[in-house]
Design a protein around this motif. Structure first.
Motif, PDB file in Angstrom:
ATOM      1  N   SER A  12       0.959  -1.296   0.002  1.00  0.00           N
ATOM      2  CA  SER A  12       0.170   0.020   0.125  1.00  0.00           C
ATOM      3  C   SER A  12       0.836   1.250  -0.003  1.00  0.00           C
ATOM      4  CB  SER A  12      -0.802   0.030   1.193  1.00  0.00           C
ATOM      5  OG  SER A  12      -0.095   0.063   2.209  1.00  0.00           O
ATOM      6  N   ARG A  13       0.418   2.456  -0.451  1.00  0.00           N
ATOM      7  CA  ARG A  13       0.954   3.639  -0.513  1.00  0.00           C
ATOM      8  C   ARG A  13      -0.001   4.592   0.037  1.00  0.00           C
ATOM      9  NH1 ARG A  13       4.054   6.351  -5.543  1.00  0.00           N
ATOM     10  NH2 ARG A  13       4.729   8.163  -4.303  1.00  0.00           N
ATOM     11  N   THR A  14       0.437   5.521   1.123  1.00  0.00           N
ATOM     12  CA  THR A  14      -0.425   6.625   1.406  1.00  0.00           C
ATOM     13  C   THR A  14       0.285   7.772   0.784  1.00  0.00           C
ATOM     14  OG1 THR A  14      -0.934   5.554   3.586  1.00  0.00           O
ATOM     15  CG2 THR A  14      -1.114   7.783   3.428  1.00  0.00           C
ATOM     16  N   ILE A  15      -0.837   8.749   0.188  1.00  0.00           N
ATOM     17  CA  ILE A  15      -0.425   9.819  -0.282  1.00  0.00           C
ATOM     18  C   ILE A  15      -1.048  10.922   0.310  1.00  0.00           C
ATOM     19  CG2 ILE A  15      -0.513  11.348  -2.625  1.00  0.00           C
ATOM     20  CD1 ILE A  15      -1.005   8.441  -3.979  1.00  0.00           C
ATOM     21  N   ARG A  16      -0.172  11.975   0.753  1.00  0.00           N
ATOM     22  CA  ARG A  16      -0.579  13.088   1.375  1.00  0.00           C
ATOM     23  C   ARG A  16      -0.089  14.460   0.415  1.00  0.00           C
ATOM     24  NH1 ARG A  16      -1.693  11.294   6.407  1.00  0.00           N
ATOM     25  NH2 ARG A  16      -0.573   9.545   7.301  1.00  0.00           N
ATOM     26  N   TYR A  17      -1.306  15.381   0.449  1.00  0.00           N
ATOM     27  CA  TYR A  17      -1.081  16.402  -0.203  1.00  0.00           C
ATOM     28  C   TYR A  17      -1.843  17.642   0.162  1.00  0.00           C
ATOM     29  CZ  TYR A  17      -5.506  15.010  -2.311  1.00  0.00           C
ATOM     30  OH  TYR A  17      -6.673  14.536  -2.519  1.00  0.00           O
ATOM     31  N   GLN A  18      -1.579  18.762  -0.210  1.00  0.00           N
ATOM     32  CA  GLN A  18      -2.579  20.004   0.223  1.00  0.00           C
ATOM     33  C   GLN A  18      -3.206  20.262  -1.125  1.00  0.00           C
ATOM     34  OE1 GLN A  18       0.677  22.351   2.038  1.00  0.00           O
ATOM     35  NE2 GLN A  18      -0.484  22.763   3.385  1.00  0.00           N
ATOM     36  N   VAL A  19      -4.319  20.762  -0.914  1.00  0.00           N
ATOM     37  CA  VAL A  19      -5.256  21.123  -1.988  1.00  0.00           C
ATOM     38  C   VAL A  19      -4.803  22.336  -2.505  1.00  0.00           C
ATOM     39  CG1 VAL A  19      -7.732  21.710  -2.592  1.00  0.00           C
ATOM     40  CG2 VAL A  19      -7.188  19.581  -1.147  1.00  0.00           C
ATOM     41  N   PRO A  20      -4.486  22.864  -3.626  1.00  0.00           N
ATOM     42  CA  PRO A  20      -4.365  24.250  -3.990  1.00  0.00           C
ATOM     43  C   PRO A  20      -5.334  25.153  -3.688  1.00  0.00           C
ATOM     44  CG  PRO A  20      -3.867  22.854  -5.755  1.00  0.00           C
ATOM     45  CD  PRO A  20      -4.803  22.017  -4.562  1.00  0.00           C
ATOM     46  N   GLY A  21      -5.082  26.519  -3.300  1.00  0.00           N
ATOM     47  CA  GLY A  21      -6.004  27.326  -2.989  1.00  0.00           C
ATOM     48  C   GLY A  21      -7.018  27.662  -4.207  1.00  0.00           C
ATOM     49  N   ARG A  22      -8.371  28.124  -3.657  1.00  0.00           N
ATOM     50  CA  ARG A  22      -9.455  28.230  -4.613  1.00  0.00           C
ATOM     51  C   ARG A  22      -9.214  29.612  -5.328  1.00  0.00           C
ATOM     52  NH1 ARG A  22     -10.765  22.914  -4.285  1.00  0.00           N
ATOM     53  NH2 ARG A  22     -11.392  22.173  -2.209  1.00  0.00           N
ATOM     54  N   ASP A  23      -8.828  30.504  -4.572  1.00  0.00           N
ATOM     55  CA  ASP A  23      -8.872  31.781  -4.744  1.00  0.00           C
ATOM     56  C   ASP A  23      -7.976  32.010  -5.904  1.00  0.00           C
ATOM     57  OD1 ASP A  23      -9.176  34.473  -5.191  1.00  0.00           O
ATOM     58  OD2 ASP A  23      -8.584  35.014  -3.213  1.00  0.00           O
ATOM     59  N   LYS A  24      -8.467  32.312  -7.302  1.00  0.00           N
ATOM     60  CA  LYS A  24      -7.468  32.481  -8.251  1.00  0.00           C
ATOM     61  C   LYS A  24      -6.546  33.870  -8.296  1.00  0.00           C
ATOM     62  CE  LYS A  24      -8.621  28.700 -10.827  1.00  0.00           C
ATOM     63  NZ  LYS A  24      -7.787  27.667 -10.815  1.00  0.00           N
ATOM     64  N   VAL A  82      10.565   9.676  -8.412  1.00  0.00           N
ATOM     65  CA  VAL A  82      10.992   8.570  -7.725  1.00  0.00           C
ATOM     66  C   VAL A  82       9.821   7.492  -8.195  1.00  0.00           C
ATOM     67  CG1 VAL A  82      11.433   7.103  -5.846  1.00  0.00           C
ATOM     68  CG2 VAL A  82      11.939   9.593  -5.808  1.00  0.00           C
ATOM     69  N   PRO A  83      10.158   6.533  -9.326  1.00  0.00           N
ATOM     70  CA  PRO A  83       9.425   5.559  -9.581  1.00  0.00           C
ATOM     71  C   PRO A  83       9.480   4.431  -8.844  1.00  0.00           C
ATOM     72  CG  PRO A  83      11.678   5.539 -11.068  1.00  0.00           C
ATOM     73  CD  PRO A  83      11.810   6.847 -10.119  1.00  0.00           C
ATOM     74  N   ASP A  84       8.311   4.026  -8.529  1.00  0.00           N
ATOM     75  CA  ASP A  84       8.462   2.700  -7.396  1.00  0.00           C
ATOM     76  C   ASP A  84       7.159   1.858  -8.163  1.00  0.00           C
ATOM     77  OD1 ASP A  84       5.682   3.256  -6.698  1.00  0.00           O
ATOM     78  OD2 ASP A  84       6.538   4.464  -4.953  1.00  0.00           O
ATOM     79  N   GLU A  85       7.228   0.570  -7.580  1.00  0.00           N
ATOM     80  CA  GLU A  85       6.375  -0.458  -8.234  1.00  0.00           C
ATOM     81  C   GLU A  85       4.699  -0.251  -8.313  1.00  0.00           C
ATOM     82  OE1 GLU A  85       7.038  -3.518  -5.364  1.00  0.00           O
ATOM     83  OE2 GLU A  85       8.596  -4.527  -6.770  1.00  0.00           O
ATOM     84  N   SER A  86       4.393   0.914  -7.513  1.00  0.00           N
ATOM     85  CA  SER A  86       2.816   1.406  -7.728  1.00  0.00           C
ATOM     86  C   SER A  86       2.608   1.857  -9.219  1.00  0.00           C
ATOM     87  CB  SER A  86       2.486   2.419  -6.576  1.00  0.00           C
ATOM     88  OG  SER A  86       3.147   3.686  -6.834  1.00  0.00           O
ATOM     89  N   HIS A  87       3.777   2.343  -9.703  1.00  0.00           N
ATOM     90  CA  HIS A  87       3.700   2.878 -11.154  1.00  0.00           C
ATOM     91  C   HIS A  87       3.756   1.884 -12.196  1.00  0.00           C
ATOM     92  CE1 HIS A  87       5.696   6.278  -8.709  1.00  0.00           C
ATOM     93  NE2 HIS A  87       4.298   6.623  -8.840  1.00  0.00           N
ATOM     94  N   TYR A  88       3.757   0.687 -11.814  1.00  0.00           N
ATOM     95  CA  TYR A  88       4.090  -0.638 -12.746  1.00  0.00           C
ATOM     96  C   TYR A  88       2.939  -0.742 -13.786  1.00  0.00           C
ATOM     97  CZ  TYR A  88       8.457  -2.134 -11.170  1.00  0.00           C
ATOM     98  OH  TYR A  88       9.930  -2.543 -11.073  1.00  0.00           O
ATOM     99  N   ASN A  89       3.075  -1.082 -15.058  1.00  0.00           N
ATOM    100  CA  ASN A  89       2.003  -1.477 -15.970  1.00  0.00           C
ATOM    101  C   ASN A  89       1.774  -3.007 -15.796  1.00  0.00           C
ATOM    102  OD1 ASN A  89       4.219  -2.374 -17.252  1.00  0.00           O
ATOM    103  ND2 ASN A  89       4.410  -0.952 -18.625  1.00  0.00           N
ATOM    104  N   SER A 123       2.499  15.943  -7.339  1.00  0.00           N
ATOM    105  CA  SER A 123       3.802  15.801  -6.948  1.00  0.00           C
ATOM    106  C   SER A 123       4.047  14.528  -5.905  1.00  0.00           C
ATOM    107  CB  SER A 123       4.321  16.936  -6.290  1.00  0.00           C
ATOM    108  OG  SER A 123       4.398  18.003  -7.119  1.00  0.00           O
ATOM    109  N   SER A 124       2.977  14.432  -5.141  1.00  0.00           N
ATOM    110  CA  SER A 124       2.878  13.564  -4.156  1.00  0.00           C
ATOM    111  C   SER A 124       2.685  12.052  -4.699  1.00  0.00           C
ATOM    112  CB  SER A 124       1.510  13.836  -2.962  1.00  0.00           C
ATOM    113  OG  SER A 124       1.825  15.006  -2.505  1.00  0.00           O
ATOM    114  N   HIS A 125       1.925  12.024  -5.774  1.00  0.00           N
ATOM    115  CA  HIS A 125       1.825  10.620  -6.384  1.00  0.00           C
ATOM    116  C   HIS A 125       3.021  10.015  -7.214  1.00  0.00           C
ATOM    117  CE1 HIS A 125      -2.431  10.489  -6.568  1.00  0.00           C
ATOM    118  NE2 HIS A 125      -2.560  11.819  -6.549  1.00  0.00           N
ATOM    119  N   ILE A 126       4.020  10.989  -7.468  1.00  0.00           N
ATOM    120  CA  ILE A 126       5.231  10.495  -8.120  1.00  0.00           C
ATOM    121  C   ILE A 126       6.535  10.805  -7.581  1.00  0.00           C
ATOM    122  CG2 ILE A 126       4.207  10.131 -10.402  1.00  0.00           C
ATOM    123  CD1 ILE A 126       5.125  12.803 -11.355  1.00  0.00           C
TER     124      ILE A 126
END
Length: 172
Positions: A11-23, A69-76, A49-52
């Motif tokens: 398993s892989r946990t991805i943590r990220y921040q949502v970009p601001g909504r105010d353009k 950083v490629p890892d096994e979660s990116h495999y085809n 960025s968090s995904h890869i």
């Protein structure tokens, strides 16, 4: 019958921040200022960025260097990194190089990207480095190229991209 390798769930946990909504807040800086703030850790990185494992190495006008950083979660299904990983990293390098050339209040979006896959990537490849640079700037479109290399400097893939410059609507 499944082998130990086939049934070993990961398993892989991805943590990220949502970009601001105010353009207005997002576009209060030039593209170069925005990306330098991300590179310095003063602004959150885009969620992709968090995904890869994508991080900036250098950010200058019209030129960026990033690592991923490629890892096994990116495999085809054939046990190598999916072409979407290559394309995402290269699209990011091209797009960010373009972004560094934009003034306050101006954005961009990718119109097209062509990726040439030259060598396979696996989890054993280790971190890869993408270099993106602007080749031509116009009022409504900017053209960029990028390459993706392994730690020995071997070119894994190349890309060329056209980005549409998105200007704010004039006030009524």
């Amino acid at each position: 019958m499944m082998t130990d390798e086939q049934d070993s769930e990961r398993s892989r946990t991805i943590r990220y921040q949502v970009p601001g909504r105010d353009k207005r807040t997002l576009f209060a800086r030039s593209g170069l200022e925005q990306l330098r703030a991300v590179a310095a850790g003063e602004a959150p990185a885009p969620p992709i960025s968090s995904h890869i494992g994508l991080e900036f190495v250098t950010v200058t006008e019209g030129d960026v260097v990033m690592t991923a950083v490629p890892d096994e979660s990116h495999y085809n299904p054939i046990g190598s990194v999916h072409g979407g990983f290559f394309a995402t990293v290269l699209d990011s390098a091209c797009g960010c190089a373009v972004h560094t050339t934009l003034p306050v209040g101006v954005g961009y979006t990718s119109l097209e990207i062509k990726v040439s896959f030259l060598r396979p990537i696996t989890a054993d490849t280790g971190p890869v480095t993408a270099h993106g640079w602007v080749t031509r700037t116009g009022r409504s479109a900017v053209f960029a190229e990028a390459d993706l290399r392994d730690s020995q400097g071997r070119v894994l893939a190349t890309a060329s991209s056209t980005c549409l410059v998105v200007r704010p609507d004039p006030a009524p």
